[in-house]
Design a protein around this motif. Structure first.
Motif, PDB file in Angstrom:
ATOM      1  N   GLN A  13       0.681  -1.091  -0.109  1.00 30.28           N
ATOM      2  CA  GLN A  13       0.015   0.044  -0.013  1.00 30.28           C
ATOM      3  C   GLN A  13       0.886   1.332   0.081  1.00 30.28           C
ATOM      4  O   GLN A  13       0.690   2.246  -0.853  1.00 30.28           O
ATOM      5  CB  GLN A  13      -0.879   0.024   1.344  1.00 30.28           C
ATOM      6  CG  GLN A  13      -2.000  -1.104   1.115  1.00 30.28           C
ATOM      7  CD  GLN A  13      -3.073  -0.842   2.440  1.00 30.28           C
ATOM      8  OE1 GLN A  13      -2.212  -1.017   3.474  1.00 30.28           O
ATOM      9  NE2 GLN A  13      -3.987  -1.049   2.338  1.00 30.28           N
ATOM     10  N   THR A  16       2.408   1.820  -3.424  1.00 37.50           N
ATOM     11  CA  THR A  16       1.417   2.077  -4.430  1.00 37.50           C
ATOM     12  C   THR A  16       1.290   3.530  -4.235  1.00 37.50           C
ATOM     13  O   THR A  16       1.054   4.396  -5.173  1.00 37.50           O
ATOM     14  CB  THR A  16       0.004   1.328  -4.345  1.00 37.50           C
ATOM     15  OG1 THR A  16       0.526  -0.049  -4.387  1.00 37.50           O
ATOM     16  CG2 THR A  16      -0.919   1.727  -5.254  1.00 37.50           C
ATOM     17  N   PHE A  17       0.847   3.870  -2.888  1.00 37.66           N
ATOM     18  CA  PHE A  17       0.780   5.563  -2.743  1.00 37.66           C
ATOM     19  C   PHE A  17       1.656   6.295  -3.087  1.00 37.66           C
ATOM     20  O   PHE A  17       1.376   7.397  -3.855  1.00 37.66           O
ATOM     21  CB  PHE A  17       0.120   5.466  -1.217  1.00 37.66           C
ATOM     22  CG  PHE A  17       0.291   7.098  -0.725  1.00 37.66           C
ATOM     23  CD1 PHE A  17      -1.010   7.647  -0.962  1.00 37.66           C
ATOM     24  CD2 PHE A  17       1.063   7.449   0.015  1.00 37.66           C
ATOM     25  CE1 PHE A  17      -1.062   9.039  -0.640  1.00 37.66           C
ATOM     26  CE2 PHE A  17       0.822   8.783   0.453  1.00 37.66           C
ATOM     27  CZ  PHE A  17      -0.223   9.666   0.089  1.00 37.66           C
ATOM     28  N   ALA A  20       1.990   6.831  -6.794  1.00 35.76           N
ATOM     29  CA  ALA A  20       0.934   7.616  -7.316  1.00 35.76           C
ATOM     30  C   ALA A  20       1.043   9.000  -7.035  1.00 35.76           C
ATOM     31  O   ALA A  20       0.958   9.988  -7.922  1.00 35.76           O
ATOM     32  CB  ALA A  20      -0.468   7.200  -6.783  1.00 35.76           C
ATOM     33  N   MET A  21       1.593   9.364  -5.726  1.00 39.43           N
ATOM     34  CA  MET A  21       1.742  10.868  -5.266  1.00 39.43           C
ATOM     35  C   MET A  21       3.027  11.530  -6.291  1.00 39.43           C
ATOM     36  O   MET A  21       3.062  12.699  -6.403  1.00 39.43           O
ATOM     37  CB  MET A  21       2.099  10.855  -3.885  1.00 39.43           C
ATOM     38  CG  MET A  21       0.997  10.692  -3.194  1.00 39.43           C
ATOM     39  SD  MET A  21      -0.620  11.285  -3.354  1.00 39.43           S
ATOM     40  CE  MET A  21       0.098  13.222  -2.894  1.00 39.43           C
ATOM     41  N   PHE A  24       1.886  12.015  -9.514  1.00 40.52           N
ATOM     42  CA  PHE A  24       1.021  13.332  -9.395  1.00 40.52           C
ATOM     43  C   PHE A  24       1.824  14.696  -9.462  1.00 40.52           C
ATOM     44  O   PHE A  24       1.488  15.760 -10.202  1.00 40.52           O
ATOM     45  CB  PHE A  24      -0.025  13.394  -8.485  1.00 40.52           C
ATOM     46  CG  PHE A  24      -1.020  14.661  -8.114  1.00 40.52           C
ATOM     47  CD1 PHE A  24      -1.882  15.003  -8.786  1.00 40.52           C
ATOM     48  CD2 PHE A  24      -0.597  15.455  -7.178  1.00 40.52           C
ATOM     49  CE1 PHE A  24      -2.719  15.986  -8.706  1.00 40.52           C
ATOM     50  CE2 PHE A  24      -1.394  16.601  -6.846  1.00 40.52           C
ATOM     51  CZ  PHE A  24      -2.457  17.046  -7.780  1.00 40.52           C
ATOM     52  N   GLU A  43      -5.315  15.338  -3.528  1.00 41.30           N
ATOM     53  CA  GLU A  43      -4.844  14.107  -4.255  1.00 41.30           C
ATOM     54  C   GLU A  43      -4.387  12.908  -3.320  1.00 41.30           C
ATOM     55  O   GLU A  43      -4.764  11.713  -3.602  1.00 41.30           O
ATOM     56  CB  GLU A  43      -3.591  14.584  -5.219  1.00 41.30           C
ATOM     57  CG  GLU A  43      -2.988  13.320  -5.928  1.00 41.30           C
ATOM     58  CD  GLU A  43      -3.877  12.742  -7.295  1.00 41.30           C
ATOM     59  OE1 GLU A  43      -3.692  11.582  -7.755  1.00 41.30           O
ATOM     60  OE2 GLU A  43      -5.130  13.394  -7.338  1.00 41.30           O
ATOM     61  N   ARG A  44      -3.777  13.317  -2.245  1.00 46.69           N
ATOM     62  CA  ARG A  44      -3.372  12.205  -1.246  1.00 46.69           C
ATOM     63  C   ARG A  44      -4.734  11.463  -0.598  1.00 46.69           C
ATOM     64  O   ARG A  44      -4.993  10.617  -0.623  1.00 46.69           O
ATOM     65  CB  ARG A  44      -3.055  13.125  -0.175  1.00 46.69           C
ATOM     66  CG  ARG A  44      -2.486  12.028   0.944  1.00 46.69           C
ATOM     67  CD  ARG A  44      -1.797  12.502   2.297  1.00 46.69           C
ATOM     68  NE  ARG A  44      -2.716  13.668   2.757  1.00 46.69           N
ATOM     69  CZ  ARG A  44      -2.386  14.532   3.619  1.00 46.69           C
ATOM     70  NH1 ARG A  44      -1.121  14.765   3.798  1.00 46.69           N
ATOM     71  NH2 ARG A  44      -3.116  15.527   4.154  1.00 46.69           N
ATOM     72  N   ARG A  46      -7.743  11.402  -2.175  1.00 50.13           N
ATOM     73  CA  ARG A  46      -8.071  10.496  -3.353  1.00 50.13           C
ATOM     74  C   ARG A  46      -7.468   9.134  -3.571  1.00 50.13           C
ATOM     75  O   ARG A  46      -8.102   8.143  -3.766  1.00 50.13           O
ATOM     76  CB  ARG A  46      -7.968  11.485  -4.639  1.00 50.13           C
ATOM     77  CG  ARG A  46      -8.995  11.013  -5.765  1.00 50.13           C
ATOM     78  CD  ARG A  46      -8.972  11.785  -6.948  1.00 50.13           C
ATOM     79  NE  ARG A  46      -7.779  11.582  -7.821  1.00 50.13           N
ATOM     80  CZ  ARG A  46      -7.138  10.613  -8.637  1.00 50.13           C
ATOM     81  NH1 ARG A  46      -8.094   9.388  -8.906  1.00 50.13           N
ATOM     82  NH2 ARG A  46      -6.042  10.534  -8.815  1.00 50.13           N
ATOM     83  N   GLN A  47      -6.252   9.151  -3.771  1.00 52.21           N
ATOM     84  CA  GLN A  47      -5.327   8.192  -3.805  1.00 52.21           C
ATOM     85  C   GLN A  47      -5.713   7.093  -2.375  1.00 52.21           C
ATOM     86  O   GLN A  47      -5.696   5.947  -2.632  1.00 52.21           O
ATOM     87  CB  GLN A  47      -3.779   8.372  -3.792  1.00 52.21           C
ATOM     88  CG  GLN A  47      -3.601   8.993  -4.908  1.00 52.21           C
ATOM     89  CD  GLN A  47      -3.584   8.124  -6.263  1.00 52.21           C
ATOM     90  OE1 GLN A  47      -3.759   6.881  -6.269  1.00 52.21           O
ATOM     91  NE2 GLN A  47      -3.841   8.987  -7.237  1.00 52.21           N
ATOM     92  N   GLU A  50      -8.652   5.086  -2.719  1.00 49.77           N
ATOM     93  CA  GLU A  50      -8.662   3.825  -3.602  1.00 49.77           C
ATOM     94  C   GLU A  50      -7.709   2.549  -2.849  1.00 49.77           C
ATOM     95  O   GLU A  50      -8.207   1.392  -2.969  1.00 49.77           O
ATOM     96  CB  GLU A  50      -7.838   4.208  -4.825  1.00 49.77           C
ATOM     97  CG  GLU A  50      -8.816   5.027  -5.705  1.00 49.77           C
ATOM     98  CD  GLU A  50      -8.282   5.507  -6.978  1.00 49.77           C
ATOM     99  OE1 GLU A  50      -7.278   4.698  -7.773  1.00 49.77           O
ATOM    100  OE2 GLU A  50      -8.677   6.472  -7.548  1.00 49.77           O
ATOM    101  N   ILE A  51      -6.726   3.076  -2.235  1.00 47.12           N
ATOM    102  CA  ILE A  51      -5.578   2.077  -1.672  1.00 47.12           C
ATOM    103  C   ILE A  51      -6.069   1.158  -0.381  1.00 47.12           C
ATOM    104  O   ILE A  51      -5.807   0.159  -0.382  1.00 47.12           O
ATOM    105  CB  ILE A  51      -4.358   2.790  -1.406  1.00 47.12           C
ATOM    106  CG1 ILE A  51      -3.852   3.318  -3.007  1.00 47.12           C
ATOM    107  CG2 ILE A  51      -3.351   1.686  -1.083  1.00 47.12           C
ATOM    108  CD1 ILE A  51      -2.755   4.210  -2.949  1.00 47.12           C
TER     109      ILE A  51
END
Length: 68
Positions: A13, A16-17, A20-21, A24, A43-44, A46-47, A50-51
């Motif tokens: 996790q 992945t996070f 993604a950050m 972004f 954005e944090r 939002r991500q 999902e995670i």
């Protein structure tokens, strides 16, 4: 890192996070109107939505409220 511990995030996790950050932030930096993409905080959230599992996300909301 304190947030990862509080949320009991797995290494998968976290990676992945983080990826993604980073994507972004790069996209935001390379877009003339980067601010239009939203803030790092939005954005944090939002991500993480999902995670994280629903239980972890509830802890995130609690963490966020205590760390504003």
């Amino acid at each position: 890192a304190d947030m990862f511990t509080k949320l009991e995030m797995s290494n998968e996790q976290i990676s992945t996070f983080t990826a993604a950050m980073n994507r972004f932030k790069t996209k935001q930096a390379n877009t003339p109107s980067g601010e239009m993409l939203g803030s790092i905080e939005s954005e944090r959230t939002r991500q993480l939505e999902e995670i994280l599992s629903s239980g972890q996300y509830a802890k995130y909301e609690e963490w966020l409220a205590n760390n504003q």
